[in-house]
Design an enzyme around this catalytic site. Structure first.
Site, PDB file in Angstrom:
ATOM      1  N   ASN A 262       0.741  -1.280   0.082  1.00  0.00           N
ATOM      2  CA  ASN A 262      -0.158  -0.040   0.003  1.00  0.00           C
ATOM      3  C   ASN A 262       0.903   1.367   0.038  1.00  0.00           C
ATOM      4  O   ASN A 262       2.085   1.108   0.082  1.00  0.00           O
ATOM      5  CB  ASN A 262      -1.085  -0.070   1.239  1.00  0.00           C
ATOM      6  CG  ASN A 262      -2.272   0.612   0.816  1.00  0.00           C
ATOM      7  OD1 ASN A 262      -2.111   1.614  -0.024  1.00  0.00           O
ATOM      8  ND2 ASN A 262      -3.230  -0.165   1.353  1.00  0.00           N
ATOM      9  N   HIS A 292      22.973   1.363  13.225  1.00  0.00           N
ATOM     10  CA  HIS A 292      24.202   2.449  13.381  1.00  0.00           C
ATOM     11  C   HIS A 292      24.878   1.670  14.464  1.00  0.00           C
ATOM     12  O   HIS A 292      24.075   0.962  15.385  1.00  0.00           O
ATOM     13  CB  HIS A 292      23.761   3.994  13.313  1.00  0.00           C
ATOM     14  CG  HIS A 292      23.294   4.405  12.249  1.00  0.00           C
ATOM     15  ND1 HIS A 292      24.017   5.039  11.437  1.00  0.00           N
ATOM     16  CD2 HIS A 292      21.910   4.572  11.938  1.00  0.00           C
ATOM     17  CE1 HIS A 292      23.393   5.474  10.421  1.00  0.00           C
ATOM     18  NE2 HIS A 292      21.953   5.165  10.655  1.00  0.00           N
ATOM     19  N   THR A 342      10.743  -6.317  16.606  1.00  0.00           N
ATOM     20  CA  THR A 342      12.080  -6.542  16.966  1.00  0.00           C
ATOM     21  C   THR A 342      12.717  -7.861  17.099  1.00  0.00           C
ATOM     22  O   THR A 342      14.085  -8.087  17.284  1.00  0.00           O
ATOM     23  CB  THR A 342      12.277  -5.648  18.153  1.00  0.00           C
ATOM     24  OG1 THR A 342      11.605  -6.350  19.228  1.00  0.00           O
ATOM     25  CG2 THR A 342      12.069  -4.113  18.197  1.00  0.00           C
ATOM     26  N   ARG A 357       4.633  -8.625  20.132  1.00  0.00           N
ATOM     27  CA  ARG A 357       4.436  -9.920  20.831  1.00  0.00           C
ATOM     28  C   ARG A 357       3.266 -10.649  20.118  1.00  0.00           C
ATOM     29  O   ARG A 357       2.263 -10.421  19.777  1.00  0.00           O
ATOM     30  CB  ARG A 357       4.206  -9.743  22.272  1.00  0.00           C
ATOM     31  CG  ARG A 357       5.200  -9.185  22.971  1.00  0.00           C
ATOM     32  CD  ARG A 357       5.033  -8.698  24.450  1.00  0.00           C
ATOM     33  NE  ARG A 357       6.039  -8.247  25.347  1.00  0.00           N
ATOM     34  CZ  ARG A 357       6.303  -7.043  25.607  1.00  0.00           C
ATOM     35  NH1 ARG A 357       5.293  -6.280  25.047  1.00  0.00           N
ATOM     36  NH2 ARG A 357       7.211  -6.445  26.160  1.00  0.00           N
TER      37      ARG A 357
END
Length: 370
Positions: A262, A292, A342, A357
């Site tokens: 989209n 980084h 993550t 989660r």
């Protein structure tokens, strides 16, 4: 991600060049047999300097090597290791026939030893590749066209040591020169200079392509298809991407069949991004494969590390989801709007949140049409 030492030795470093010093009588080889009088069965040694990093998952590790070929079995080496009894190495070596050859050794308790092709001159490219628990070694004379020297399996976990060895089993040692471009470091998941000219040049090519795509309309079907073929490493059938789409390199992105993205999606693909079949992206989904450096001095030097992202078949990524480096999302799963992913998400689940989660599994009760 940092390089570490096993059997530390001298190291000198410049922009694209490393020189590792091989001390005298150093090697990696595991043998229960006694060494032959003419060195046909190498002596068991695990004392060569190994300069390595740890890489999770699939990778391509490529390096240009050269050295002086002074003594028999002197070599510059690319090595993959689980532990001291489970490893494999690809060596540019002076053989016991006096030739310069690409030699491979695979060790699972005991080491084998396989001479490959002879090479004219003192320089060659060595490449190690992993896909699952399958590995391959390749060589190249020009850094572009690679030829397989060994295909093998190792019983390893997700993370292995990958790096460079300097060996001199029968000699008095010497330097081994290794060169990697910033692009090659990036593909290998190693620390690299984010602002290197070669990377900036690739970004410029991608920008020109995605900007051209974003100026098209639904009527420009053939133009869009041609741009997608030029921009991405691989793209399947029936892939529809709404403008404004942005990516960093483009040619680190592989997209399957029947994929819909989209409006306003962003993919920073210094790490490889693989998108399966029948995947849907909501508006403003972002995939970010690069981190980084945490150390402030390294960060000011533009040091980054990239890791791949994989999205399985039939996954739905809802609006405003952000996916960071190293994440795999299993097939059929749903990521709720606004989530920050993550870590890996298993197959067949609904997951959401920051950090994302698992909420519950997808079951037959979720079917709307029965």
């Amino acid at each position: 991600m940092q390089f570490k030492w096993m059997n530390e030795s001298r190291l000198s470093e410049s922009k694209e060049r490393l020189e590792l010093y091989a001390p005298a009588h150093t090697d990696f080889f595991c043998s229960s047999e006694s060494a032959g009088e003419e060195g046909i069965t190498p002596e068991s040694l695990c004392n060569a300097p190994y300069y390595y990093t740890e890489i999770k998952g699939d990778f391509v590790f490529k390096v240009k090597v050269s050295h002086g070929f002074v003594s028999t079995y002197d070599a510059a080496v690319v090595m993959i290791m689980k532990d001291m009894t489970c490893w494999a190495k690809s060596c540019f070596e002076k053989t016991d026939f006096g030739t310069h050859a690409v030699v491979s050794v695979v060790t699972n308790g005991e080491s084998d030893d396989a001479n490959g092709c002879n090479i004219e001159g003192n320089t060659v490219w060595l490449q190690a590749v992993r896909m699952g628990n399958a590995f391959a070694f390749h060589y190249s004379l020009d850094g572009e066209h690679f030829y397989m020297t060994r295909y093998f399996h190792l019983p390893v976990g997700d993370t292995v040591k990958v790096g460079l060895v300097a060996q001199s089993p029968q000699g008095e040692g010497g330097g081994r020169e290794m060169k990697m471009t910033e692009w090659e470091k990036m593909l290998a998941g190693l620390p690299q200079n984010d602002r290197a000219p070669e990377l900036e040049a690739r970004r410029l090519v991608a920008k020109r392509l995605f900007r051209a795509y974003n100026k098209t309309t639904e009527d420009d079907i053939e133009v869009r298809e041609e741009i997608k073929r030029q921009l991405f490493r691989g793209v399947g059938k029936n892939v529809f991407i709404e403008p404004d789409f942005i990516c960093e390199m483009g040619n680190n992105i592989t997209i399957g069949d029947n994929v819909f993205m989209n409006f306003g999606c962003i993919i920073f693909d210094m790490g490889e991004v693989t998108i399966g079949n029948n995947v849907m992206f909501g508006p403003r989904v972002g995939i970010y494969t690069t981190n980084h450096a945490f150390d402030p001095e390294e960060r000011t030097k533009n040091i980054v590390v990239s890791k791949p992202v994989k999205i399985g078949d039939r996954v739905w990524i809802a609006a405003d989801v952000k996916i960071v480096q190293g994440v795999t999302i299993g097939e059929n799963s749903i990521i709720g709007a606004g989530s920050v992913v993550t870590h890996d998400i298993p197959a067949n689940v609904i997951a959401a949140g920051n950090p994302c989660r698992v909420i519950r599994r997808i079951t037959e009760q979720d079917q709307w049409l029965k």
